[in-house]
Write an enzyme that holds these catalytic residues in place. Structure first.
Site, mmCIF file in Angstrom:
data_model
loop_
_atom_site.group_PDB
_atom_site.id
_atom_site.type_symbol
_atom_site.label_atom_id
_atom_site.label_comp_id
_atom_site.label_asym_id
_atom_site.label_seq_id
_atom_site.Cartn_x
_atom_site.Cartn_y
_atom_site.Cartn_z
ATOM 1 N N HIS A 1 0.829 -1.204 0.000
ATOM 2 C CA HIS A 1 0.000 0.000 0.000
ATOM 3 C C HIS A 1 0.865 1.257 0.000
ATOM 4 C CE1 HIS A 1 -3.674 2.335 1.070
ATOM 5 N NE2 HIS A 1 -2.779 3.131 1.642
ATOM 6 N N GLU A 2 1.787 1.315 0.924
ATOM 7 C CA GLU A 2 2.645 2.495 1.011
ATOM 8 C C GLU A 2 3.603 2.580 -0.173
ATOM 9 O OE1 GLU A 2 1.917 4.725 3.075
ATOM 10 O OE2 GLU A 2 0.475 3.487 4.175
ATOM 11 N N HIS B 1 1.975 4.532 -2.916
ATOM 12 C CA HIS B 1 2.156 5.974 -2.718
ATOM 13 C C HIS B 1 3.570 6.404 -3.109
ATOM 14 C CE1 HIS B 1 -1.665 6.313 -0.761
ATOM 15 N NE2 HIS B 1 -1.314 5.692 0.355
#
Length: 376
Positions: free
Chosen positions: A25-26, A29
């Site tokens: 998820h990170e 980003h």
């Protein structure tokens, strides 16, 4: 029935499940931010005090926090892990080109959106791997047998009927039909079938049943009362595997939306909401059953993480997306005061939800019943 795995096994399984999901998820980003030239000061898996990490040649601190319930990327100019801009920070001229909040709104929108999308892509990759190795479950949505005394018999369904839709949702396979029905115990639905070249609609109130899984946990599901043909695993051409995995992921996401909508409207009890403790228990249970079940659970957790983060709640990615979309429409940012109050409200909401789901989890473990018996 299987025995519950030991606590240490549950803890390890939970970390092995949630850690990679937070990382991907990170990473979503982070990579899109790098693509747009945004600098990252910290990349953290977990919150709280750092228990290990390193600093790369770009100056990004990669670390692991002691509380493994999430993660964050802190970009240049951020005030906190929630990526709120720091009004008191004077970004040096040398770093202004890399500051997250000095980028156009649409770039910030895509950077934030990349996190949940990474989770959906991970789920698609896992399902694609399963479909490539084992085949895709694709049983035709054709009634093979109608159970006596069932809802299906009462409304006149017959063997050979092809179920085309239930509750307004298309059923391309028997698995689709079962998933839609199981989420609607006791609910009034419309069932559309194809019979003899003609389309027919039936109104039905689905039955309900409480079932137990291999670990003795009970679930309330909806029942129609039809059996399909023998379940098949269809081998797909190579070019169809990824689209099929994407469609499967979309179907599961829609089921999550259905479940959440039923809780909001009161059709389903809030007791069905689980938190970190329940997730840890399920992770341990599935890991004890084998690698296949555990990786399938990781895919489901990944969809869940991506979906939850898209909810328009401040502090979550969805809340940021709302602010950036509003900025694009208004051609100016939402005021810092409005954002501050929104983030405070979002934090309060998330903390309340965490407490509520934790109480639910403890209740599902029978803690309060045992305490009551001891007191009594």
């Amino acid at each position: 029935m299987f025995e519950q795995p030991p606590l240490w096994f549950i803890a390890i399984a939970f970390l092995l499940a949630i850690g990679p999901l937070v990382f991907f998820h990170e990473l979503g980003h982070y990579w899109v931010a790098r693509w747009f030239g945004v600098g990252a000061e910290q990349f953290s898996i977990g919150f709280g005090r750092e228990i290990g990490g390193w600093t790369d040649k770009r100056g990004t601190r990669w670390k692991i926090g002691w509380l493994p319930l999430g993660g964050y990327v802190r970009f240049v100019g951020d005030m906190n892990p929630a990526s709120q801009p720091d009004p008191a920070a004077d970004v040096p001229d040398a770093l202004r080109s890399t500051a997250f909040h000095l980028k156009p709104w649409w770039q910030r929108f895509l950077i934030v959106l990349a996190g949940p999308m990474a989770n959906f892509l991970l789920a698609i990759a896992i399902f694609a791997g399963f479909f490539a190795v084992f085949g895709m479950p694709r049983t035709p949505a054709i009634v093979g047998q109608v159970q006596p005394g069932s809802v299906a018999q009462s409304i006149g369904l017959q063997p050979g009927d092809r179920i085309e839709a239930v509750a307004g949702q298309e059923t391309e396979s028997f698995e689709d039909m079962r998933r839609i029905v199981s989420l609607r115990p006791g609910e009034d639905v419309t069932i559309v079938v194809q019979r003899g070249g003609a389309q027919r609609s039936f109104q039905a109130r689905l039955g309900e049943q409480v079932i137990s899984d291999d670990f003795g946990q009970e679930y309330r599901i909806g029942l129609l009362g039809v059996l399909g043909s023998q379940r098949t695993l269809e081998r797909l051409p190579a070019l169809e595997i990824v689209p099929a995995a994407a469609g499967y992921t979309v179907a599961l996401t829609r089921s999550m939306i259905d479940g959440l909508g039923q809780i909001i409207t009161g059709q389903r009890s809030t007791e069905d909401l689980g938190g970190p403790l329940k997730m840890a228990q399920i992770a341990g249970q599935q890991a004890s059953l084998g690698a296949f079940e555990f990786f399938q659970l990781i895919a489901l957790f990944s969809i869940n993480l991506g979906f939850i983060n898209l909810l328009p709640v401040p502090m979550l990615d969805g809340g940021h997306l709302v602010f950036y979309a509003a900025e694009g429409l208004r051609r100016r940012p939402v005021s810092e005061r409005a954002q501050e109050w929104a983030f405070r409200g979002g934090l309060a909401l998330l903390m309340a939800l965490l407490i509520f789901t934790t109480v639910n989890d403890l209740a599902s473990f029978g803690l309060f019943e045992r305490l009551g018996s001891l007191i009594g």
